[in-house]
Design an enzyme around this catalytic site. Sequence first.
Site, PDB file in Angstrom:
ATOM      1  N   ILE A   1       0.837  -1.191   0.000  1.00  0.00           N
ATOM      2  CA  ILE A   1       0.000   0.000   0.000  1.00  0.00           C
ATOM      3  C   ILE A   1       0.875   1.245   0.000  1.00  0.00           C
ATOM      4  O   ILE A   1       1.973   1.248   0.565  1.00  0.00           O
ATOM      5  CB  ILE A   1      -0.965  -0.022   1.215  1.00  0.00           C
ATOM      6  CG1 ILE A   1      -1.942   1.156   1.173  1.00  0.00           C
ATOM      7  CG2 ILE A   1      -0.208  -0.067   2.529  1.00  0.00           C
ATOM      8  CD1 ILE A   1      -3.069   1.066   2.213  1.00  0.00           C
ATOM      9  N   CYS A   2       0.388   2.280  -0.669  1.00  0.00           N
ATOM     10  CA  CYS A   2       1.017   3.590  -0.663  1.00  0.00           C
ATOM     11  C   CYS A   2       2.473   3.513  -1.119  1.00  0.00           C
ATOM     12  O   CYS A   2       2.760   3.046  -2.214  1.00  0.00           O
ATOM     13  CB  CYS A   2       0.883   4.209   0.729  1.00  0.00           C
ATOM     14  SG  CYS A   2       1.230   5.984   0.807  1.00  0.00           S
ATOM     15  N   GLY A   3       3.418   3.943  -0.307  1.00  0.00           N
ATOM     16  CA  GLY A   3       4.821   3.961  -0.698  1.00  0.00           C
ATOM     17  C   GLY A   3       5.383   2.597  -1.031  1.00  0.00           C
ATOM     18  O   GLY A   3       6.365   2.490  -1.789  1.00  0.00           O
TER      19      GLY A   3
END
Length: 342
Positions: free
Chosen positions: A103-105
Amino acid sequence: MKENINCYLFVYNEYSDWEPALITYALTTFTTVKVITFSVDGQPVTSGGGIRIQPQLALADVRPGAHDLLLLPGGEPMEKGANKEILPLVKSHIQAQKPLAAICGATVFLAEHGFLDNVKHTSNDLGLLKMLLPEYKGAPNYIAAPSVTDQHIITAPGTAMVAFTKAILEELQLLQNEKLTFWLQFFLKEGAPQIQTVPPMNFFYRSYQTDFAGLVPLIRTVARDIFREAIANDLEIVGPQHWHYHNVTGQPGNIFTLEIGVPVTTVKEVPAPYGCRTLPAFNCVSIQHPGAWANMGQTYHQLINGIMTAGVQMSGSNREQYIHCDFENPDANITNIQIGIL
């Protein structure tokens, strides 16, 4: 779901601690999946929220099984090329087609190292990926969505923690768990149960002492009489027919009180066997049941299981509002169910 699944959660300094929070709670509370934290060296780390974490394992000690989940939360270090030490683990995990969630980064980390070149995926933003990673080759497979699963790789932007959680549970085939599904619905926007307080209302009704077997003769006939008598008593009807149940235990032969009526604008004296009074505020968990009434038992079962799981005490009073009744096409029915809570 396969038995004895572990979820290996990678933690590192400044990782975004909220991103794996929902899924780790779901797995730990409602399933037999064991969540195991690990860092590169096994030493404590401090999350982006300032939480000090003592990992259970070092990277060298992680030995994922055939169906174990590798969970990679985001954080600025991932976007800046840190944590390359986990690359061999990620590579072997993907090659073995074991479930992996980023998720995300962490999606930037996967994209940077080519793991998303030939996999449908999402991230915080396609333009951002291109800006951060000039060599990024996965643009044709990028999908702007809250979560994407492909080839056992689950990706999501940092704002989509709920969709990310649901996608992981689907990948692990855990949503057959009724208690887990009920809990998750509170975080989903569509079709979710709601905890609410129904404000006081004026109610014109007729009361019955009955059991479940005695409900059938009341269908259609009583509602017609209620509407006719309300109009005859010059009462303004402001909603659909209601069925209010009191002291229901669910046991066969249990006699309970049933009030069938309609909300009205004012309270006035009315002739027996009818009544008209102001009902107090009603605390409840509610959900809308679409379709045939014959299937409402399943909706009640899921709702009650969820309420009990949450440790909330029921009041013994339930309400049903018949928003749409179609006796020719029961699948078109819409019924709002409210289970009273204390």
